[in-house]
Design a protein around this motif. Structure first.
Motif, PDB file in Angstrom:
ATOM      1  N   LEU A 152      81.943  58.937  73.504  1.00 19.80           N
ATOM      2  CA  LEU A 152      81.762  60.024  74.502  1.00 19.80           C
ATOM      3  C   LEU A 152      82.635  61.189  74.317  1.00 19.80           C
ATOM      4  O   LEU A 152      82.065  62.214  74.513  1.00 19.80           O
ATOM      5  CB  LEU A 152      81.740  59.420  75.913  1.00 19.80           C
ATOM      6  N   ALA A 153      83.771  60.792  74.234  1.00 22.63           N
ATOM      7  CA  ALA A 153      84.695  61.990  74.196  1.00 22.63           C
ATOM      8  C   ALA A 153      84.123  62.988  72.784  1.00 22.63           C
ATOM      9  O   ALA A 153      84.633  64.167  72.716  1.00 22.63           O
ATOM     10  CB  ALA A 153      86.050  61.795  74.068  1.00 22.63           C
ATOM     11  N   ALA A 154      83.555  62.435  71.799  1.00 19.81           N
ATOM     12  CA  ALA A 154      83.206  63.243  70.737  1.00 19.81           C
ATOM     13  C   ALA A 154      82.068  64.074  70.889  1.00 19.81           C
ATOM     14  O   ALA A 154      81.989  65.047  70.090  1.00 19.81           O
ATOM     15  CB  ALA A 154      82.839  62.476  69.595  1.00 19.81           C
ATOM     16  N   ARG A 155      81.458  63.993  71.914  1.00 14.35           N
ATOM     17  CA  ARG A 155      80.222  64.766  72.367  1.00 14.35           C
ATOM     18  C   ARG A 155      80.617  65.812  73.674  1.00 14.35           C
ATOM     19  O   ARG A 155      81.068  65.008  74.579  1.00 14.35           O
ATOM     20  CB  ARG A 155      78.957  63.693  72.648  1.00 14.35           C
ATOM     21  N   TYR A 204      82.286  61.680  81.162  1.00  7.89           N
ATOM     22  CA  TYR A 204      81.926  60.158  81.324  1.00  7.89           C
ATOM     23  C   TYR A 204      83.056  59.635  80.551  1.00  7.89           C
ATOM     24  O   TYR A 204      83.382  58.392  81.141  1.00  7.89           O
ATOM     25  CB  TYR A 204      80.648  60.177  80.891  1.00  7.89           C
ATOM     26  N   ALA A 205      83.628  60.116  79.627  1.00  8.29           N
ATOM     27  CA  ALA A 205      84.592  59.589  78.751  1.00  8.29           C
ATOM     28  C   ALA A 205      85.902  59.500  79.675  1.00  8.29           C
ATOM     29  O   ALA A 205      86.885  58.291  79.732  1.00  8.29           O
ATOM     30  CB  ALA A 205      84.982  60.007  77.502  1.00  8.29           C
ATOM     31  N   ALA A 206      86.079  60.524  80.348  1.00  2.33           N
ATOM     32  CA  ALA A 206      87.517  60.645  81.391  1.00  2.33           C
ATOM     33  C   ALA A 206      87.380  59.556  82.330  1.00  2.33           C
ATOM     34  O   ALA A 206      88.284  58.735  82.737  1.00  2.33           O
ATOM     35  CB  ALA A 206      87.764  62.022  81.826  1.00  2.33           C
ATOM     36  N   LEU A 207      86.054  59.493  83.050  1.00  3.66           N
ATOM     37  CA  LEU A 207      85.787  58.511  84.049  1.00  3.66           C
ATOM     38  C   LEU A 207      85.727  56.940  83.473  1.00  3.66           C
ATOM     39  O   LEU A 207      86.596  56.414  84.232  1.00  3.66           O
ATOM     40  CB  LEU A 207      84.394  58.654  84.653  1.00  3.66           C
ATOM     41  N   LEU A 208      85.206  56.698  82.413  1.00  5.08           N
ATOM     42  CA  LEU A 208      85.387  55.382  81.605  1.00  5.08           C
ATOM     43  C   LEU A 208      86.862  55.071  81.414  1.00  5.08           C
ATOM     44  O   LEU A 208      87.062  54.043  81.852  1.00  5.08           O
ATOM     45  CB  LEU A 208      84.573  55.268  80.316  1.00  5.08           C
TER      46      LEU A 208
END
Length: 226
Positions: A63-66, A72-76
């Motif tokens: 997710l962080a790559a996009r 969403y990556a931070a939330l996950l």
């Protein structure tokens, strides 16, 4: 392979709460040699926890790559903290190391200096309530504290029944005590040379009285080695 192991682990861990499987699990724990390893389901979740950790880390990285999915990556990544915030402070200080008294170091030294021989832990029960561990009930630490084989009562008493242990010698000692036989005689027959009494535990006075007259190698306010 990890997927299969994680699935099997989840199934075994949940078996105790699934109608039908719970009776099967109880039968295995009670009657099958080695089945006691399955009685604490949470210990079986390691493969599933490993799978979740790897999958979550991979998801955060993907997710962080996009650019559009960075939030969403931070939330996950924050989800474990949001779900269990108290773990950051050791659950209010309840999770932390216990400092053993100096008497336990003296016991280790006394046992190490003694001639070879096994040790029995008394009073004859597997669980202890230790004041230096916050007065919490814990598994007897003596088998891990001493560099000798330690004989303990490995039966697990539950509210409605007792799950028998797997050490035949322990069972022999338990049966002998129930029959009123002398404790030193039972320990000798089990191949035990030394006995440690945790003097601050319930039943310690009776254990000391049963061992009266035997040579004392160490006596402190909380421990006795004979």
């Amino acid at each position: 392979g990890l997927l299969v192991a994680a699935g099997a682990a989840l199934l075994l861990a949940a078996a105790g709460a699934v109608p039908g499987l719970d009776d099967l699990l109880a039968a295995v724990v009670t009657h099958v040699p080695g089945g006691g390893l399955l009685r604490d389901g949470q210990k079986l979740l390691a493969p599933a926890a490993l799978l979740v950790a790897l999958a979550a880390g991979h998801a955060v990285a993907a997710l962080a790559a996009r650019r559009r999915t960075v939030p969403y990556a931070a939330l996950l990544g924050l989800l474990p903290v949001l779900a269990l915030p108290a773990l950051g402070w050791g659950v209010g200080g309840r999770l932390g190391p216990a400092d053993y008294p100096e008497s336990w170091s003296a016991l280790r030294s006394a046992v190490a200096a003694a001639p070879p021989g096994e040790v029995a832990s008394l009073p004859w029960t597997l669980y202890r309530r230790l004041d230096f561990a916050g007065d919490r009930v814990v598994l007897d630490p003596l088998p891990r504290a001493l560099d000798r084989r330690v004989l303990v009562d490995d039966d697990l008493p539950l509210s409605t029944t007792t799950v028998r242990g797997e050490d035949a010698r322990s069972a022999q000692v338990s049966a002998g005590l129930a029959a009123g036989r002398p404790l030193p005689e039972l320990l000798r027959a089990a191949g035990v040379r030394y006995a440690v009494v945790l003097r601050d535990q319930p039943g310690a006075a009776a254990a000391e009285a049963a061992l009266a007259g035997l040579p004392v190698r160490l006596r402190t306010t909380d421990l006795l080695l004979v």
